[in-house]
Design a protein around this motif. Structure first.
Motif, PDB file in Angstrom:
ATOM      1  N   ASN A 259       0.870  -1.173   0.000  1.00 35.67           N
ATOM      2  CA  ASN A 259       0.000   0.000   0.000  1.00 35.67           C
ATOM      3  C   ASN A 259       0.906   1.221   0.000  1.00 35.67           C
ATOM      4  OD1 ASN A 259      -2.263   1.637   0.130  1.00 35.67           O
ATOM      5  ND2 ASN A 259      -2.323   1.625   2.367  1.00 35.67           N
ATOM      6  N   LEU A 260       0.847   1.984  -1.053  1.00 35.50           N
ATOM      7  CA  LEU A 260       1.716   3.142  -1.223  1.00 35.50           C
ATOM      8  C   LEU A 260       0.855   4.400  -1.105  1.00 35.50           C
ATOM      9  CD1 LEU A 260       4.687   3.864  -1.892  1.00 35.50           C
ATOM     10  CD2 LEU A 260       3.978   4.021  -4.289  1.00 35.50           C
ATOM     11  N   SER A 261       1.229   5.277  -0.174  1.00 34.07           N
ATOM     12  CA  SER A 261       0.426   6.482   0.038  1.00 34.07           C
ATOM     13  C   SER A 261       1.338   7.711   0.124  1.00 34.07           C
ATOM     14  CB  SER A 261      -0.412   6.357   1.301  1.00 34.07           C
ATOM     15  OG  SER A 261       0.407   6.105   2.439  1.00 34.07           O
ATOM     16  N   ARG A 262       0.740   8.862  -0.117  1.00 33.84           N
ATOM     17  CA  ARG A 262       1.480  10.140  -0.135  1.00 33.84           C
ATOM     18  C   ARG A 262       0.850  11.081   0.894  1.00 33.84           C
ATOM     19  NH1 ARG A 262       3.546  14.042  -4.734  1.00 33.84           N
ATOM     20  NH2 ARG A 262       4.393  12.089  -5.561  1.00 33.84           N
ATOM     21  N   HIS A 263       1.695  11.670   1.738  1.00 37.53           N
ATOM     22  CA  HIS A 263       1.223  12.587   2.775  1.00 37.53           C
ATOM     23  C   HIS A 263       2.025  13.889   2.677  1.00 37.53           C
ATOM     24  CE1 HIS A 263      -0.690   9.022   4.504  1.00 37.53           C
ATOM     25  NE2 HIS A 263       0.504   8.413   4.395  1.00 37.53           N
ATOM     26  N   SER A 264       1.328  15.003   2.629  1.00 36.49           N
ATOM     27  CA  SER A 264       2.000  16.307   2.477  1.00 36.49           C
ATOM     28  C   SER A 264       2.685  16.719   3.772  1.00 36.49           C
ATOM     29  CB  SER A 264       0.995  17.384   2.072  1.00 36.49           C
ATOM     30  OG  SER A 264       0.468  17.122   0.802  1.00 36.49           O
TER      31      SER A 264
ATOM     32  N   SER B 269       7.093  17.304  -6.167  1.00 33.01           N
ATOM     33  CA  SER B 269       6.841  17.545  -7.593  1.00 33.01           C
ATOM     34  C   SER B 269       6.887  16.298  -8.453  1.00 33.01           C
ATOM     35  CB  SER B 269       7.860  18.556  -8.123  1.00 33.01           C
ATOM     36  OG  SER B 269       9.176  18.078  -7.896  1.00 33.01           O
ATOM     37  N   ALA B 270       7.450  15.205  -7.937  1.00 31.83           N
ATOM     38  CA  ALA B 270       7.660  14.023  -8.772  1.00 31.83           C
ATOM     39  C   ALA B 270       6.609  12.949  -8.504  1.00 31.83           C
ATOM     40  CB  ALA B 270       9.058  13.466  -8.527  1.00 31.83           C
ATOM     41  N   THR B 271       6.521  12.002  -9.457  1.00 29.47           N
ATOM     42  CA  THR B 271       5.724  10.774  -9.285  1.00 29.47           C
ATOM     43  C   THR B 271       6.711   9.643  -9.032  1.00 29.47           C
ATOM     44  OG1 THR B 271       3.968  11.544 -10.749  1.00 29.47           O
ATOM     45  CG2 THR B 271       4.131   9.173 -10.395  1.00 29.47           C
ATOM     46  N   TYR B 272       6.491   8.882  -7.971  1.00 31.74           N
ATOM     47  CA  TYR B 272       7.504   7.934  -7.519  1.00 31.74           C
ATOM     48  C   TYR B 272       7.100   6.484  -7.769  1.00 31.74           C
ATOM     49  CZ  TYR B 272       9.488  12.009  -5.295  1.00 31.74           C
ATOM     50  OH  TYR B 272      10.034  13.251  -5.069  1.00 31.74           O
TER      51      TYR B 272
ATOM     52  N   ARG C  29       6.962  -4.029  -8.287  1.00 28.87           N
ATOM     53  CA  ARG C  29       7.235  -2.643  -8.651  1.00 28.87           C
ATOM     54  C   ARG C  29       5.894  -1.933  -8.812  1.00 28.87           C
ATOM     55  NH1 ARG C  29       9.866  -3.528 -12.984  1.00 28.87           N
ATOM     56  NH2 ARG C  29      11.989  -3.155 -12.221  1.00 28.87           N
ATOM     57  N   HIS C  30       5.787  -0.752  -8.250  1.00 25.17           N
ATOM     58  CA  HIS C  30       4.553   0.017  -8.412  1.00 25.17           C
ATOM     59  C   HIS C  30       4.865   1.497  -8.505  1.00 25.17           C
ATOM     60  CE1 HIS C  30       0.439   1.325  -8.163  1.00 25.17           C
ATOM     61  NE2 HIS C  30       0.714   2.089  -7.113  1.00 25.17           N
ATOM     62  N   THR C  31       4.229   2.143  -9.473  1.00 27.98           N
ATOM     63  CA  THR C  31       4.345   3.583  -9.644  1.00 27.98           C
ATOM     64  C   THR C  31       3.040   4.238  -9.210  1.00 27.98           C
ATOM     65  OG1 THR C  31       5.855   3.320 -11.512  1.00 27.98           O
ATOM     66  CG2 THR C  31       4.719   5.447 -11.315  1.00 27.98           C
ATOM     67  N   GLU C  32       3.161   5.317  -8.466  1.00 27.52           N
ATOM     68  CA  GLU C  32       1.975   5.998  -7.949  1.00 27.52           C
ATOM     69  C   GLU C  32       0.942   6.246  -9.057  1.00 27.52           C
ATOM     70  OE1 GLU C  32       2.766   9.199  -4.694  1.00 27.52           O
ATOM     71  OE2 GLU C  32       4.346   9.369  -6.221  1.00 27.52           O
ATOM     72  N   GLY C  33      -0.266   5.774  -8.830  1.00 24.31           N
ATOM     73  CA  GLY C  33      -1.379   6.075  -9.731  1.00 24.31           C
ATOM     74  C   GLY C  33      -1.290   5.458 -11.104  1.00 24.31           C
ATOM     75  N   LYS C  34      -0.309   4.609 -11.354  1.00 21.31           N
ATOM     76  CA  LYS C  34      -0.148   4.043 -12.693  1.00 21.31           C
ATOM     77  C   LYS C  34      -0.718   2.631 -12.742  1.00 21.31           C
ATOM     78  CE  LYS C  34       3.206   3.137 -16.356  1.00 21.31           C
ATOM     79  NZ  LYS C  34       4.631   3.176 -16.766  1.00 21.31           N
ATOM     80  N   TYR C  35      -1.719   2.449 -13.592  1.00 17.57           N
ATOM     81  CA  TYR C  35      -2.353   1.141 -13.761  1.00 17.57           C
ATOM     82  C   TYR C  35      -2.601   0.891 -15.246  1.00 17.57           C
ATOM     83  CZ  TYR C  35      -3.100   1.300  -8.730  1.00 17.57           C
ATOM     84  OH  TYR C  35      -2.905   1.365  -7.373  1.00 17.57           O
ATOM     85  N   ASP C  36      -2.752  -0.357 -15.567  1.00 25.19           N
ATOM     86  CA  ASP C  36      -2.942  -0.750 -16.964  1.00 25.19           C
ATOM     87  C   ASP C  36      -4.431  -0.690 -17.294  1.00 25.19           C
ATOM     88  OD1 ASP C  36      -2.729  -1.706 -19.489  1.00 25.19           O
ATOM     89  OD2 ASP C  36      -1.650  -3.545 -18.985  1.00 25.19           O
ATOM     90  N   PHE C  37      -4.909   0.536 -17.523  1.00 26.65           N
ATOM     91  CA  PHE C  37      -6.316   0.774 -17.817  1.00 26.65           C
ATOM     92  C   PHE C  37      -6.484   1.195 -19.273  1.00 26.65           C
ATOM     93  CE2 PHE C  37      -7.003   2.328 -13.164  1.00 26.65           C
ATOM     94  CZ  PHE C  37      -7.080   1.007 -12.724  1.00 26.65           C
ATOM     95  N   VAL C  38      -7.666   0.937 -19.798  1.00 32.54           N
ATOM     96  CA  VAL C  38      -8.012   1.451 -21.116  1.00 32.54           C
ATOM     97  C   VAL C  38      -8.167   2.964 -21.026  1.00 32.54           C
ATOM     98  CG1 VAL C  38     -10.516   1.205 -20.769  1.00 32.54           C
ATOM     99  CG2 VAL C  38      -9.575   1.130 -23.083  1.00 32.54           C
ATOM    100  N   SER C  39      -7.800   3.688 -22.083  1.00 33.56           N
ATOM    101  CA  SER C  39      -7.920   5.140 -22.048  1.00 33.56           C
ATOM    102  C   SER C  39      -9.389   5.548 -22.071  1.00 33.56           C
ATOM    103  CB  SER C  39      -7.180   5.768 -23.241  1.00 33.56           C
ATOM    104  OG  SER C  39      -7.764   5.346 -24.457  1.00 33.56           O
ATOM    105  N   HIS C  40      -9.687   6.641 -21.378  1.00 28.60           N
ATOM    106  CA  HIS C  40     -11.074   7.077 -21.211  1.00 28.60           C
ATOM    107  C   HIS C  40     -11.767   7.370 -22.539  1.00 28.60           C
ATOM    108  CE1 HIS C  40     -10.863   8.287 -16.692  1.00 28.60           C
ATOM    109  NE2 HIS C  40     -10.157   7.198 -16.947  1.00 28.60           N
TER     110      HIS C  40
END
Length: 887
Positions: free
Chosen positions: A278-283, A337-340, A354-365
């Protein structure tokens, strides 16, 4: 594991926190949901070749094994009766691994193609705060009727939160996602379960929830004693559960899934069999964030590394020994500023996840259209061409409507008699339905035009063999075996010809050639062992038996061969005794290869009875099974002995819940009738076999003979009446047959319902039809289906008091997709109000409408759950009409 309840996986305990991954329902309560009616909500259900399959709460085959790595496996599986196809699931726990591995094999061991799908259906207990964590942005409805957004749907409801399921059932398929995992997480317990399967294995996912509206709560009470809630996380081969494929003869499919318990993660960002993160981002500030990773691993990972990357550059890392016993938690302070990307690697540097924030193999909208989807409409029948009839028939075949499919093909041929594709399709289906004369005509015609078609030649061989033309069949199969797809089934049929002709060595060589290239064909492997034993090569037979039992330790045939080779298997006899079909399956395999002594051996044994035999309650013991006795007599005649005593014994045995389904049964039953033309039982069973192939005329002819000889045969009149009714014959004749049947089978509810249906077709009034249903003995004990029909008829006849009386002090079980007593009751009340309004009694009519939802003494179902019935479209329309009259 519960092998006596369809092979359900009841529970799997996470030893770290003591939680069950699956819904371990403390009560096993049956409800009418599955194909044969009964179904229970618990654990993991395996669905093949149809949903909630025929054996979902019946005993199946099972075994255990030890794996070379020290792991332990439990196997469950079954050969289905309608199609003769087999599923097998191996569930394995491996040393040092905190996950459950599931390997499934689907095998069409029959001679013809059949429709199929596969869905693994896991119940997971949930609470209102449980979250459904599917990596998807869109979902599709059943039948691909619409596409909606996820997790917040078009109505603004966040469906990922179970407590929001307040508007009826949730039944949605993942759409536009190739992600291989799905999960359910419980904040209440800080734990959950992940399912993983590669899109190359099981690409489809579904979520199901009964919901928590009144109807959903009613289902909780119907399926459990503690009103517990669960959802189903489901994984399948095809995009939805209206889509089926076909398995060709001797075709197999295998795939692997993993079940992973998770704890103290707070959520799931990505998962595979090695780890869940579970990867999360906190300001922290406008410029800085904390990237927090919480990780569960499924095995010990000493000196593992957890690194964070910005593109290709590593920006932070740590080393730690990761263990399934404790979650790993680490925060990294980084520029906002970056996506990790986070990577977990073992001590050798191999990246495990391996996981990149918010990146999933979805069909484009831009490729997704939200809302109702266009549906395919076939042209009107009057303007259909050959391709249209072929498409309609294929669609009907995939839906299991074989008789309708054949009708479509034949209608197409009436317009396009020279269509090669329609002749092929009709002929193939006619073979499946055992209509061999027609099949020979259509397949011969197709092959005359396209003489290079191996599939057509193979099916023509089957038709010719069934008609006794072994030489013609041989010619077709010798050609068909040149094809990669039809090599194995054609060679197996050729080997059977050689064995029956007395050349067992040649048959053995042919079988060995098949399995050398296709080591997954367990049915062929069993025959390899049997033929090795038959030619006295017992050491080789024992060696090969060990190999094949490693492939499928649940196989009853292989277990029986083990006994024939002198080894002990004390649990096999009770297992076979629990279901005569298991014995017949073994015997039929021996008979196909001319091994009649072996078939007679398994058919003649004295099987145990009593508490050690665990089978369906209504299943006959082997010693009382007429099919076993008929097969036994047939084998004696094949060996030059007298089988008439076996046939005579069979003729006096019960036929309840006896359903002949194998093509071999035609020869067996015809032989019995040849020996004794007055054998009513053989005529009755042969009629059932004909009807299964859509041959209603032949079925009625056999049943009429049985009726003349022994009219008291259970279900005889029921079967005759419905066949007459459905085949378009005179409803008056059906009425006569149903009425006569009551003399012999007075508590068979279908005799009453069938008679009423026939009376309706004959134009009889509702009051007369209601009286026919009221003839059921001890009406207070009648099944709900009869009572519901009776209530409607009495209501139509205007006898509202008598109709309501039928509902008093009764228990009405729930049935998915069936009538709900609350709907019946509300419709009855509104029908009474409509009648009153029409007669000018508006105050009384409107009073009924005002008090519709109030509980009524003696009608326990009115105490709750009436709102969905009152708010239905039909009820609203009825109320509006009453109010319009009384305005």
């Amino acid at each position: 594991m519960l092998p006596d309840l369809g092979g359900h996986l009841y529970t799997c305990i996470d030893k770290i926190n003591g939680a069950s991954m699956f819904y371990a329902n403390p009560s096993i309560k049956f409800a009418r949901i599955a194909y044969r009616g009964m179904w229970a909500a618990l654990g993991v259900e395996f669905n093949f070749p149809v949903s909630h399959n025929w054996m979902t709460v019946s005993p199946v085959d099972f075994a255990t094994s030890r794996e070379p790595d020290g792991g332990a496996s439990v196997w469950v599986g079954n050969i289905d009766r309608p199609y003769g196809m087999e599923w097998s699931v191996q569930l394995t726990l491996r040393p040092g691994r905190a996950c459950l591995e599931q390997k499934t094999t689907l095998y069409n061991r029959s001679d013809t193609r059949h429709r199929f799908y596969w869905w693994t259906n896991a119940g997971v207990q949930v609470w209102d705060d449980s979250r459904i964590l599917y990596p998807m942005e869109f979902t599709a409805a059943h039948g691909f009727a619409d596409i909606d957004t996820w997790p917040i749907n078009s109505a603004g409801v966040d469906q990922s939160v179970v407590g929001n399921h307040k508007y009826g059932p949730v039944s949605r398929f993942s759409y536009g996602s190739r992600e291989p995992y799905m999960a359910v997480y419980h904040p209440r317990t800080d734990s959950g379960v992940v399912h993983y399967s590669s899109p190359l294995d099981l690409p489809a996912k579904k979520i199901w929830s009964w919901g928590s509206d009144e109807d959903g709560l009613d289902w909780r009470a119907a399926l459990s004693d503690n009103n517990s809630a669960y959802v189903e996380i489901q994984a399948g081969l095809f995009r939805d559960q209206e889509t089926y494929g076909f398995l060709d003869p001797q075709e197999t499919r295998s795939f692997t899934e993993y079940w992973i318990p998770i704890r103290k993660l707070g959520g799931v960002s990505r998962a595979n069999p090695e780890a869940v993160v579970n990867l999360s981002r906190h300001s922290q500030s406008e410029e800085t964030v904390t990237i927090e990773a919480v990780i569960n691993v499924t095995r010990e990972l000493p000196s593992a590394s957890v690194s964070v990357r910005n593109g290709t550059h590593e920006v932070a890392s740590t080393h730690a020994s990761l263990s399934p016993s404790e979650p790993f938690r680490k925060g990294f302070s980084l520029p906002a500023s970056a996506t990790y990307t986070i990577e977990i690697a073992d001590q050798a540097g191999k990246v495990l996840l391996r996981h990149t924030e918010g990146k999933y193999d979805f069909v484009s909208h831009d490729k997704v259209q939200i809302g109702r989807q266009p549906s395919h409409e076939y042209p009107a029948e009057a303007i259909r061409g050959a391709d249209d009839f072929l498409a309609v028939g294929t669609d009907q075949e995939s839906n299991g409507e074989l008789i309708l499919a054949l009708k479509s093909y034949q209608e197409g041929l009436a317009r396009s008699p020279n269509s090669i594709a329609l002749n092929q399709a009709a002929g193939r289906l006619e073979v499946i339905l055992n209509q061999y004369d027609l099949a020979t005509q259509h397949l011969s015609k197709a092959l005359a035009w396209v003489n290079s078609d191996h599939e057509t030649a193979y099916y023509l061989g089957l038709a010719l063999a069934a008609q006794g033309d072994a030489q013609g069949a041989r010619t077709q199969w010798e050609f068909a075996q040149q094809s990669g797809s039809y090599h194995a089934p054609a060679m197996m049929r050729l080997a059977a010809l050689e064995a029956r002709a007395g050349d067992q060595l040649r048959a053995l060589r042919m079988i060995q050639e098949v399995v050398s290239n296709r080591p997954e064909l367990v049915r062929a492997g069993g025959m390899e062992v049997a033929l090795l034993r038959a030619v006295q090569r017992k050491a080789e037979a024992t060696e090969r038996l060990a190999f094949w039992q490693g492939r499928d330790p649940t196989s009853s045939f292989l277990r029986y061969e083990r006994m024939r080779l002198g080894e002990n298997d004390p649990s096999l006899m009770p297992h076979l005794a629990a279901d005569p079909e298991r014995i017949l399956e073994i015997a039929a395999d021996y008979m196909r290869f001319g091994l009649y002594e072996d078939a007679l051996h398994v058919l003649s044994r004295q099987y145990p009875a009593g508490a050690e035999v665990l089978g369906d309650p209504a299943v006959l013991q082997p010693g009382s099974s007429p099919l076993i006795a008929y097969y036994r007599g047939f084998c004696r005649y094949a060996l030059g002995k007298d089988g008439s005593p076996d046939f005579a014994a069979a003729s006096s045995m019960p036929t309840s819940y006896v359903f002949p389904n194998r093509p071999e049964s035609f020869a067996v039953l015809h032989r019995a009738i040849e020996v004794n033309p007055e054998d009513a039982t053989a005529h009755f069973l042969l009629g059932s076999l004909y009807l299964a192939g859509g041959m209603s005329g032949q079925a009625l002819q056999e049943w009429q003979t049985a009726r003349r000889i022994k009219p008291a045969l259970p279900t005889l009149h029921r079967n005759m009446g419905y066949t007459i009714l459905k085949s378009g014959e005179s409803p008056e004749r059906a009425i006569e047959i149903f009425r006569e049947g009551v003399q012999y089978d007075s508590r068979n509810v279908d005799l009453y319902l069938g008679r009423e249906e026939a009376m309706e077709k004959a134009g009889r009034p509702a009051s007369e039809r209601a009286r026919a249903l009221q003839e059921f003995p001890e009406l207070q004990t009648a099944p709900a289906v009869l009572i519901f029909r009776l209530v409607r008829l009495l209501s139509d006849a205007g006898d509202f008091d008598e109709a309501e009386k039928q509902l008093v002090n009764r228990f009405f079980p729930r049935e998915e997709g069936g009538a709900n007593v609350r709907d019946i009751y509300i419709a009855l009340k509104l029908k009474r109000a409509e009648s009153m309004a029409a007669q000018g009694q508006c105050p009384s009519a409107l009073d009924i409408v005002r008090h519709l939802g109030e509980p009524v003494a003696g009608l326990s179902f009115t105490s709750k759950g009436l709102d969905p019935s009152i708010s239905s479209a039909a009820s609203k329309q009825a109320v509006a009409e009453i109010q319009a009259i009384c305005r």
